[in-house]
Scaffold this active site. Structure first.
Site, PDB file in Angstrom:
ATOM      1  N   ASP A   1       0.861  -1.174   0.000  1.00  0.00           N
ATOM      2  CA  ASP A   1       0.000   0.000   0.000  1.00  0.00           C
ATOM      3  C   ASP A   1       0.909   1.239   0.000  1.00  0.00           C
ATOM      4  O   ASP A   1       2.137   1.149   0.095  1.00  0.00           O
ATOM      5  CB  ASP A   1      -0.966  -0.016   1.192  1.00  0.00           C
ATOM      6  CG  ASP A   1      -2.189   0.869   0.906  1.00  0.00           C
ATOM      7  OD1 ASP A   1      -2.143   1.664  -0.050  1.00  0.00           O
ATOM      8  OD2 ASP A   1      -3.194   0.764   1.644  1.00  0.00           O
TER       9      ASP A   1
HETATM   10  C1  NOJ Z   1      -4.041   3.889   0.013  1.00  0.00           C
HETATM   11  C2  NOJ Z   1      -5.199   2.962   0.197  1.00  0.00           C
HETATM   12  O1  NOJ Z   1      -5.098   2.312   1.444  1.00  0.00           O
HETATM   13  C3  NOJ Z   1      -5.343   1.926  -0.883  1.00  0.00           C
HETATM   14  O2  NOJ Z   1      -6.551   1.261  -0.711  1.00  0.00           O
HETATM   15  C4  NOJ Z   1      -5.250   2.563  -2.241  1.00  0.00           C
HETATM   16  O3  NOJ Z   1      -5.426   1.593  -3.236  1.00  0.00           O
HETATM   17  C5  NOJ Z   1      -3.907   3.253  -2.356  1.00  0.00           C
HETATM   18  N1  NOJ Z   1      -3.820   4.286  -1.345  1.00  0.00           N
HETATM   19  C6  NOJ Z   1      -3.676   3.849  -3.741  1.00  0.00           C
HETATM   20  O4  NOJ Z   1      -4.475   4.940  -3.938  1.00  0.00           O
END
Ligand code: NOJ
Length: 749
Positions: free
Chosen positions: A278
Site C-alpha cells: 500500500d
Molecule cells: C491507500 C489505500 O489504502 C489503498 O486502498 C489505495 O489503493 C492506495 N492508497 C492507492 O491509492
C-alpha cells in the site's frame, strides 16, 4: 478419436503458449541489468490519487531512466499514452509500464459504495458492475485496479467500512469472487478487462478503536476463520495481484510479514501473482519501529513483497543491500519476474498501447451504464422502517423535500470515486423534480450536514462536501417548517457527507450530527409523516430516528444515478430488497456487535441480570441486525424440509423452503442459512452465515429454495489451524434475517 486429437492439440498449444510467454520473460530477464530489474519494482504516481504525506516528483524523468515499472493515479488515454511512450521509446529494453488506478465502485459511471452494493446480496449484479467498471477503465487507459477491498469490518467507527462488503466472511468471499471474475473476465489480455488487486492483506478492517491504520491484534483462529476467507476466495478465483495492509499482524507490519506473504499466501495458498505494498507502507515500517529505510526495504523484499508503492524504498536501497550481502540478486529476480509475467499476461509485450485506444470513449458513461448504475443503486438500498405504509409515496401527494443532502451534488458519489465526475451526478432534488408535478414539490435545506467549521474543514479535504450556510440554524429550520407545513409528507434527506467515511475518516460519534437531529426534532413536532432518506458510509446509531421517523430508507452513497434510484424506490416503481451486511449498533459503546459472536460462559438471556454478560444501560442486541431489511410486500418462508437430519461424512443433505410473496406487488427476498456448531474443540460462533439466495417473486408467486449441507460447509480452523469439521450436532437456521429464523438440529456422524 478425433475429439481426443483435438484435445491433445489444444493442450499442446496451451502449453506452447505458456512456455512462449515464460520464455519471453526469461529472455528479457537475461538482458536486464540489476538497476533495470530494481526499476521494475517501483510504482509511482505522477499525481492524481494522493493518500499520504509523501508524493513523487519527476516521474517522467525517472521512467525514462528505467527507474519505474508501474504508475497509477492518472486517467485518460492521452495522458497515459504520454507516460507509456516514455517507457517504450526512451528505455533500453522498452518495457511497458503497468498502469493502475483505484477503480473501486465504478470508474466514471459510479455505482453504490461497496458496503451499499453488498446489501444487494446479488452476486451477478456485483460481477456485472466490475465488468462495466473494467470496460470503462480500459477505455480510459487503465489495465489494473486496486480493487476489490475485502477487509471484514465490524467497527462502524472505522471509515473504510464503506469500502468493503461488511461483517461476514461467507458473504465477503462470495463478493470477492464475483468482483475478481467481473474485473478479470476469462483472459487478462482482453483489452476490456483489468487485472484485479485484492486488498488489504491482511485484517486491515479490525484496527483498535476503529482508528484507521491503528494496531490490529487478533487470535490466529479468528484470523483464519473470519478475516482471511475473502482474500483466499480472491486467490482461488485467480486474482492477479494483492496489496499489503498498513497494520501489524502479531506486531509485524504486513509489508514485512513473512508469515502472511510467504507461509500463508505463497506456501499455503499457492499464490503466484504479484504483491504490491500500500501507499508508502514500506517507509511506514520506520515509524512502526522496525529500522531505517534500508532495513525495512530488506525486510519487505525478503517477506515476499514485489512492488513498492510511492515510497521508493526499493529503488533507493536494494542495490546497496545486495552489494553488502544483506539481500541476494535472486530476491530481486523473483519480484521482477512476477511483475514482467503480469505485463506479459496483460498483453503489454505484444502491444504496449493495447489499453490506449482513443476510439473507445463512447464506452464511458454510456446510457446503458447509467441505467445499470440506477438499477444497482436501488438494489443496494435497505428499508429499515416503514410504519403504516408511509412508503411508497403517490405522486398526488404534496412532498416537502428537506435536508442538507437533498440538493448536494458533491456528496452523491461517495468515498473513493476518484474518476467520478460530480457534475454528472443527479441530485435528489433534480430526481424529485423529474418525478413530481411542480406544485407538489417544495424544497428547503433545513440544516447543514454539520454546523462545526473545524469538523467541516477536515471532511472537506477533497472538496466542499459540507457547506455551512450563511443563514443561521434557526433561519434554515424556519424555512423548512414553512415548507413542511404546506405538505402531506416530509422526505428528510439526512446523513453523512461523502468523505465522513472512507480512508482516514474514523468517527467516534456515529449518529447524525447535532445540526440534523435538531432539524428532525422540529419537523417531528408538525405531526406529519416523515420519511428519512439516509446517506451513510457506515452503520449509524439511529435509536431516536427509529422511534420518531415513520419510514427510514438507507441509501448509502448510490453513485451517479443514486438519486434517480431513490425516486424509483420512494415512488414504488422499484420495491426495495436490500438486506444489511453489517449490524447497526444501538450505541457506539456496543461496538463490535455482529451476528457471529461467540457465546460467553454467562450469556444474557433476553433481559438484564446481574452476573451475566450484559450492559447496565443498553441491550446486547443491535438495533438493526445483519441480514435485516424490509420490503413493500410480504413474504412467507415455509417450514424447512430436510432430506435427512443425519449427515454422514462424504454425503450431503438438502434443506428446502418455499418462499411465497404474499403481498400485492412483485419483490425480492433473500433467504439466509446459518449454522451453529453446538459442541466443538473450541468455542464456536452463535451463528455463521453459510448460504443465501435472493429470489424475485411476482405477487402471489412462490419458489423453492434448496441449500446443500455437506461436511465441507461445516469446516473451520481449530486451535492447531487445521481445517476440519468435527462430528456432532449442528443447529441450522433458515430465515430472512439473522434474527428471524427457524431452527433444526442435524448431526454430523
Ligand atoms: C491507500 C489505500 O489504502 C489503498 O486502498 C489505495 O489503493 C492506495 N492508497 C492507492 O491509492
Amino acid at each position: 478419436m478425433k475429439r481426443k486429437i483435438a484435445l491433445l492439440l489444444v493442450i499442446f498449444f496451451m502449453k506452447a503458449n505458456l512456455s512462449f510467454s515464460q520464455n519471453r520473460v526469461d529472455d528479457l530477464m537475461k538482458k536486464m541489468t540489476l538497476d533495470e530489474k530494481i526499476g521494475q519494482l517501483n510504482l509511482l504516481s505522477p499525481g492524481g490519487t494522493i493518500t499520504g504525506t509523501m508524493q513523487n516528483t519527476k516521474v517522467g524523468k525517472k521512467i525514462k531512466n528505467g527507474e519505474v515499472g508501474a504508475i497509477f493515479g492518472l486517467k485518460g488515454v492521452e495522458i497515459i499514452k504520454k507516460y507509456q511512450r516514455y517507457a517504450v521509446d526512451s528505455t533500453r529494453l522498452s518495457i511497458p509500464l503497468l498502469v493502475g488506478l483505484d477503480v473501486i465502485h465504478g470508474h466514471r459511471t459510479i455505482f453504490p459504495i461497496p458496503l451499499g452494493s453488498s446489501c444487494s446480496w446479488d452476486m451477478d449484479l456485483i460481477k456485472q458492475s466490475a465488468q462495466i467498471a473494467a470496460k470503462e477503465a480500459t477505455a480510459d487507459g487503465i489495465m489494473w485496479t486496486f480493487s476489490p477491498m475485502v477487509d471484514i469490518a465490524r467497527d462502524p467507527r472505522w471509515g473504510r467500512i464503506a469500502e468493503g462488503g461488511g461483517e461476514d466472511p461467507f458473504l465477503g468471499s462470495a463478493i470477492s469472487r464475483a468482483m475478481v471474475e467481473g474485473y478479470q473476465g476469462n483472459k487478462l489480455d482482453d483489452s476490456k478487462t483489468v487485472a484485479a488487486c485484492v486488498k488489504h492483506f491482511a485484517a486491515y478492517g479490525a484496527p483498535e478503536g476503529g482508528r484507521d491504520y491503528a494496531t490490529v491484534d487478533m487470535s490466529k483462529v479468528r484470523l483464519f476463520n473470519e478475516y482471511l476467507p475473502p482474500y483466499k476466495a480472491a486467490v482461488d478465483a485467480g486474482v492477479a495481484t494483492i496489496m499489503t495492509s498498513f497494520n501489524v499482524i502479531d506486531y509485524v507490519p504486513a509489508s514485512g510479514n513473512k508469515e502472511l506473504y510467504i507461509d500463508i499466501l505463497r506456501k499455503k495458498w499457492a499464490f503466484e501473482g504479484m504483491v504490491v505494498t500500500d501507499y508508502t507502507a514500506i517507509n511506514e515500517m520506520i515509524a512502526h519501529g522496525l529500522g531505517d529505510l534500508k532495513k525495512v526495504s530488506q525486510l519487505s523484499l525478503k517477506s515476499g513483497i514485489d512492488m513498492d508503492m510511492i515510497g521508493e524504498g526499493f529503488v533507493k536501497t536494494i542495490k546497496e543491500s545486495i552489494e553488502n550481502g544483506a539481500l541476494n540478486e535472486s530476491d530481486v529476480d523473483r519480484a521482477c519476474r512476477r511483475i514482467l509475467k503480469l505485463k506479459e499476461d496483460l498483453g503489454l509485450f505484444d502491444d504496449p498501447y493495447r489499453y490506449l485506444d482513443e476510439t473507445r470513449q463512447n464506452e464511458i458513461m454510456s446510457q446503458e451504464n447509467r441505467l445499470f448504475a440506477r438499477k444497482m443503486a436501488s438494489e443496494s438500498f435497505v428499508l429499515l422502517k416503514n410504519e403504516k405504509q408511509t412508503l411508497p409515496i403517490s405522486d398526488s401527494k404534496k412532498v416537502a423535500l428537506i435536508g442538507p443532502l437533498a440538493d448536494s451534488r458533491r456528496n452523491m458519489l461517495g468515498t473513493w470515486s476518484v474518476s467520478g465526475d460530480h457534475s454528472k451526478a443527479v441530485t435528489v432534488k433534480e430526481a424529485f423534480e423529474a418525478w413530481l408535478p411542480k406544485e407538489n414539490l417544495k424544497y428547503a435545506k433545513g440544516a447543514n450536514i454539520s454546523d462545526d467549521p473545524i469538523f467541516a474543514k477536515k471532511v472537506n479535504a477533497f472538496g466542499k462536501e459540507i457547506v455551512i450556510d450563511e443563514r443561521s440554524a434557526e433561519e434554515l429550520i424556519n424555512e423548512a417548517i414553512e415548507v413542511a407545513n404546506q405538505s402531506d409528507v416530509i422526505v428528510a434527506v439526512m446523513g453523512e457527507a461523502a468523505d465522513m467515511s472512507g480512508e482516514a475518516s474514523s468517527l467516534a460519534h456515529i449518529g447524525l450530527q447535532p445540526s440534523q437531529t435538531r432539524l428532525l426534532n422540529e419537523l417531528k413536532k408538525l405531526n406529519k409523516p416523515i420519511v428519512m432518506v439516509l446517506y451513510n458510509g457506515r452503520p449509524m446509531t439511529l435509536n431516536w430516528e427509529n422511534e420518531n421517523m415513520d419510514a427510514i430508507l438507507d441509501v448509502w452513497f448510490g453513485g451517479t444515478e443514486g438519486a434517480n434510484a431513490i425516486v424509483d424506490v420512494i415512488s414504488g416503481k422499484v420495491n426495495p430488497s436490500g438486506k444489511l451486511t453489517t449490524s447497526f449498533p444501538v450505541h457506539v459503546g456496543q461496538v463490535p456487535v455482529y451476528h457471529s459472536m461467540l457465546n460467553s460462559g454467562r450469556p444474557e438471556l433476553g433481559k438484564y441480570q446481574k452476573f451475566k454478560s450484559n450492559y447496565l444501560d443498553i441491550p446486547n442486541t443491535p438495533l438493526f441486525p445483519f441480514g435485516y431489511g424490509l420490503s413493500y410486500t410480504t413474504f412467507e418462508i415455509s417450514k424447512p424440509v430436510y432430506s435427512n437430519t443425519n449427515l454422514n461424512a462424504g454425503n450431503s443433505i438438502s434443506v428446502s423452503v418455499d418462499v411465497k410473496n404474499t403481498g400485492n406487488i412483485a419483490g425480492a427476498e433473500v433467504v439466509q442459512l446459518y449454522i451453529r456448531d453446538l459442541v466443538g474443540s473450541i468455542s464456536r460462533p452463535l451463528k455463521e452465515l453459510k448460504g443465501f439466495e435472493k429470489v424475485f417473486l411476482e405477487a402471489g408467486e412462490s419458489k423453492t429454495v434448496t441449500f446443500k449441507i455437506d461436511e465441507e460447509l461445516l469446516k473451520f480452523y481449530n486451535s492447531k489451524l487445521n481445517y476440519q469439521a468435527e462430528k456432532g450436532q449442528f443447529e441450522i437456521f433458515i430465515g430472512n434475517s439473522s434474527n428471524n429464523v427457524t431452527t433444526q438440529i442435524i448431526e454430523l456422524k
